[in-house]
Structure formats: C-alpha cells, structure tokens
Design a protein around this motif. Structure first.
Motif, PDB file in Angstrom:
ATOM      1  N   CYS A  11       1.134  -1.011   0.016  1.00 56.18           N
ATOM      2  CA  CYS A  11      -0.142  -0.085  -0.069  1.00 56.18           C
ATOM      3  C   CYS A  11       0.987   1.162   0.196  1.00 56.18           C
ATOM      4  O   CYS A  11       1.897   1.238   0.848  1.00 56.18           O
ATOM      5  CB  CYS A  11      -0.925   0.098   1.277  1.00 56.18           C
ATOM      6  SG  CYS A  11      -1.882   1.657   1.606  1.00 56.18           S
ATOM      7  N   ASP A  13       0.099   4.205   0.932  1.00 53.39           N
ATOM      8  CA  ASP A  13      -0.280   5.050   2.247  1.00 53.39           C
ATOM      9  C   ASP A  13       0.236   4.351   3.461  1.00 53.39           C
ATOM     10  O   ASP A  13       0.520   5.121   4.317  1.00 53.39           O
ATOM     11  CB  ASP A  13      -1.452   5.149   2.213  1.00 53.39           C
ATOM     12  CG  ASP A  13      -2.313   6.206   0.975  1.00 53.39           C
ATOM     13  OD1 ASP A  13      -1.404   6.874   0.695  1.00 53.39           O
ATOM     14  OD2 ASP A  13      -3.111   5.741   0.537  1.00 53.39           O
ATOM     15  N   CYS A  14       0.378   3.168   3.610  1.00 51.60           N
ATOM     16  CA  CYS A  14       0.821   2.252   4.842  1.00 51.60           C
ATOM     17  C   CYS A  14       1.970   1.458   4.731  1.00 51.60           C
ATOM     18  O   CYS A  14       2.265   1.033   5.894  1.00 51.60           O
ATOM     19  CB  CYS A  14      -0.458   2.060   5.808  1.00 51.60           C
ATOM     20  SG  CYS A  14      -1.108   0.419   5.114  1.00 51.60           S
ATOM     21  N   CYS A  27      -6.074  -2.776   0.592  1.00 48.27           N
ATOM     22  CA  CYS A  27      -5.009  -2.833   1.823  1.00 48.27           C
ATOM     23  C   CYS A  27      -5.900  -3.184   3.006  1.00 48.27           C
ATOM     24  O   CYS A  27      -6.872  -2.754   3.446  1.00 48.27           O
ATOM     25  CB  CYS A  27      -4.696  -1.272   2.075  1.00 48.27           C
ATOM     26  SG  CYS A  27      -4.057  -0.638   3.381  1.00 48.27           S
ATOM     27  N   HIS A  31      -6.966   1.593   2.886  1.00 51.92           N
ATOM     28  CA  HIS A  31      -6.699   2.779   2.162  1.00 51.92           C
ATOM     29  C   HIS A  31      -7.175   2.338   0.527  1.00 51.92           C
ATOM     30  O   HIS A  31      -7.099   1.036   0.354  1.00 51.92           O
ATOM     31  CB  HIS A  31      -5.046   2.888   2.135  1.00 51.92           C
ATOM     32  CG  HIS A  31      -4.838   3.589   3.442  1.00 51.92           C
ATOM     33  ND1 HIS A  31      -3.739   2.898   4.331  1.00 51.92           N
ATOM     34  CD2 HIS A  31      -5.015   4.613   4.011  1.00 51.92           C
ATOM     35  CE1 HIS A  31      -3.386   3.446   5.477  1.00 51.92           C
ATOM     36  NE2 HIS A  31      -4.393   4.534   5.192  1.00 51.92           N
ATOM     37  N   PRO A  47      -0.195   7.348  -4.015  1.00 47.08           N
ATOM     38  CA  PRO A  47      -0.658   7.662  -2.689  1.00 47.08           C
ATOM     39  C   PRO A  47      -1.979   8.796  -2.639  1.00 47.08           C
ATOM     40  O   PRO A  47      -2.024   9.586  -3.414  1.00 47.08           O
ATOM     41  CB  PRO A  47       0.509   8.302  -2.044  1.00 47.08           C
ATOM     42  CG  PRO A  47       1.353   8.728  -3.421  1.00 47.08           C
ATOM     43  CD  PRO A  47       0.691   8.023  -4.522  1.00 47.08           C
ATOM     44  N   ALA A  48      -2.514   8.806  -1.467  1.00 52.09           N
ATOM     45  CA  ALA A  48      -3.714   9.739  -1.259  1.00 52.09           C
ATOM     46  C   ALA A  48      -3.091  11.230  -1.386  1.00 52.09           C
ATOM     47  O   ALA A  48      -2.351  11.629  -0.689  1.00 52.09           O
ATOM     48  CB  ALA A  48      -4.254   9.722   0.226  1.00 52.09           C
TER      49      ALA A  48
END
Ligand SMILES: C[S@@+](CC[C@H](N)C(=O)[O-])C[C@H]1O[C@@H](n2cnc3c(N)ncnc32)[C@H](O)[C@@H]1O
Ligand SMILES: [Zn+2]
Length: 317
Positions: A11, A13-14, A27, A31, A47-48
């Motif tokens: 992921c 983001d994480c 995810c 996410h 990514p966000a």
C-alpha cells in the motif's frame, strides 16, 4: 496483472501487503477507498492526495510529452541499441555486465514512456515500470511481455515492499518531485542487500544558465499545454546553442527529437538541480556504499551492503 507483481506490491499509504480482490487490490487498513484499482492490467497505486497544483501540473506536462513524442525512435538522443549500452559497464556500474541481469528484478522508477523496459527484459531481467502518470500507456509501452509490468505510483511513496529489487534505476526523475532527497531515500529502501540504486538528476549549472532558464520557466510552466508544446517545437533549434544532457542537437537529431528535449526543460513546473556531492550524500545517508561516480557527473550508482553473516549459535549458549 503480471504474475510476479503481487508478492512485491504494498500500500502506498501504509506499506501493508495488498491482497487481490475482484477487480482491485485491498489494503488491510482500508486505504484506496475501497480498493486500489487495476485498470488495463496496471495497478493504480497512487498515494492519497498529490500535492496540488505543481505536482498535478507536472504529471500533466509529462503526459502531454509522452502522448506527443512517445512514438519517436530516439528519446533523449538514444535509440534502442544505445539504451541497452547504457545498462552495463561504466555508464551504470563497473560491476554490472549483461550476464548480471539474468534472473534479477529491476524497477525503472519514473519510466516515462517506458523506453528502457524492453532493454531490461531483453537482458533477462523481470522489470517493473513505475510512473506517476499514464505516460507509459500513452506512449504504447509494452504490456504483453510477461517479464514487463507497469504500475502507476509515486517515487515518493513507492508501492512496493522493502528490499524487493536487485536494481532500482531512476533516470531523470526525482528532480521532478517536490523533494528529490526524500524520493532518493524512498527508492533506496526498495534495494535488496547486495543490490544497487542508479540515479541521474539534472545537474546544477552555471549562474547564467540557471538564471536564464529560471526566468524562462517562470513563464513557460504557466502557459496552457498546447501553447507550451508549440513553443517548445519552435524552440527546438535552441539545442544548437544550449547543450542538452543527452547530446541531442538540432541538425544531428530530428526537429521532433529536439522539441521533446526542450519540452522536458521548459514544461514541468517541478524541476530542481543538484550536484554530484548532493547525490552521493543522499546515498551515504541511505546506508548505501561503494558509490560510483559515472561519466555523467550527477549520475551515481550506489550499493546496499550484504548483511553480515550471523555467527552460528553454540548449543551450550
Ligand atoms: C524526464 S522523464 C524521464 C523518463 C524516463 N526515466 C526516461 O529516462 O526516459 C520524467 C518522468 O518521471 C515521472 N515522474 C515525475 N514525478 C514522479 C513521481 N513522483 N513518481 C513517479 N514518476 C514521476 C514523469 O511522469 C515522467 O514520465
Ligand atoms: Zn494502507
């Protein structure tokens, strides 16, 4: 989706491993709202939140570049044979010859129109082309070769598990992000022990060229896309007077090949310039060693040391 990809994806983001679900990638922390998409066989792992507006305008400038110039035979002055030659020996690393690639996994980070992907595959590697935009698709990068995979994502939050690649190769990319040093550190984390990171960035030039280009770019990066494209086409002969890093020179290269290089200078709003010492400093800070300065001075290859072998434990403790 190319089979070798799923086990190395994460992921953006994480960093959690992703699970394949019908039509997407999940995810465990949720996410990707609800899942990251896979479209046309390409995982979309951005990514966000891009940091608007300069990052979004930079992505758009490159998508225009690859839509317009993706079909050229020579990109940045290189035909396919020259691209292959760039991947071995002194131009990449004295330790890397053709045989080195067999069975290795490579990330082309910021692959643009994907010009290096067939060359890596022909050398025997599995290669992932990562780009923040849809440039590889717009330029017709190969997607039917099982050794080549495409992923849409950012070098600032690369969607891969740590230590997934034998070689991370990033040619002319991280200086187009908001933080080239952070991008370098993020890419370094993807290198396996015993593997290498090759990065080339735009060099810091003399004061006059920096000042003139800085002024020009203050205007050109704000112009609407079609106008900047026409302007870069008109300015192609500039490459007679202004040295291009690839050696692309009006008269020796076609008008369109020169226009593509000028577009790269003048269109993307994000562009920073660096010294060799800066890049070597990023390598050292990331724990990489055996730093090789390449013939192009801001081209640096650095190696992740192998982990020290642990002493076998005695039974008696
Ligand atoms: C100058 S081109 C170089 C392309 C390719 N490496 C080559 O040598 O032909 C820069 C590429 O970096 C991509 N890029 C810019 N910012 C990025 C980011 N944050 N993450 C991934 N790719 C990015 C652009 O979309 C563009 O295709
Ligand atoms: Zn996540």
């Amino acid at each position: 989706m190319t089979p070798f990809l799923l086990p190395i994806l994460a992921c953006p983001d994480c960093g959690a491993p992703l699970a394949a679900e019908a039509g997407g990638l999940r995810c465990p922390a949720g996410h990707g709202a609800p899942d990251f998409a896979v479209e046309g066989g390409i995982p979309r792992l951005l990514p966000a939140g891009l940091r608007p507006p300069r990052e979004a305008r930079t992505v758009a400038a490159f998508e225009r570049q690859w839509r317009r110039y993706g079909g050229l035979r020579r990109i940045f002055g290189k035909d396919p044979a020259a691209m292959t030659a760039n991947l071995t020996g002194a131009r990449l690393s004295a330790r890397v010859d053709q045989a080195w690639y067999a069975g290795r996994r490579v990330l082309d980070a910021g692959c643009g129109h994907g010009r290096y992907l067939p060359a890596f595959a022909a050398l025997g590697a599995e290669v992932v082309g990562l780009d923040i935009g849809r440039g590889p698709e717009l330029a017709g990068a190969p997607t039917d070769d099982p050794r080549i995979a495409l992923v849409q994502g950012s070098v600032l939050a690369p969607p891969f598990r740590p230590e997934s690649f034998d070689l991370v190769f990033s040619d002319g990319v991280i200086h187009h992000t908001p933080d080239a040093g952070a991008a370098y550190a993020a890419l370094a984390r993807l290198v396996k022990p015993g593997g290498a990171l090759y990065v080339w960035v735009y060099p810091r030039e003399g004061r006059l060229r920096e000042a003139v280009f800085g002024l020009a770019r203050a205007i050109t990066t704000r112009l609407p896309g079609p106008i900047v494209r026409a302007l870069c086409f008109a300015l192609a002969p500039l490459t007679v007077f202004v040295r291009s890093y690839s050696g692309t020179t009006f008269g020796r290269a076609t008008w369109a090949e020169c226009a593509q290089v000028v577009h790269d200078w003048l269109a993307p709003p994000l562009q920073s310039h660096h010294s060799h010492a800066e890049v070597a400093g990023w390598a050292a800070a990331a724990g990489l060693g055996a730093i090789e300065q390449l013939p192009i001075p801001t081209g640096v290859t650095a190696w992740r040391p192998l982990r020290a072998q642990r002493e076998p434990q005695g039974l008696s403790g």
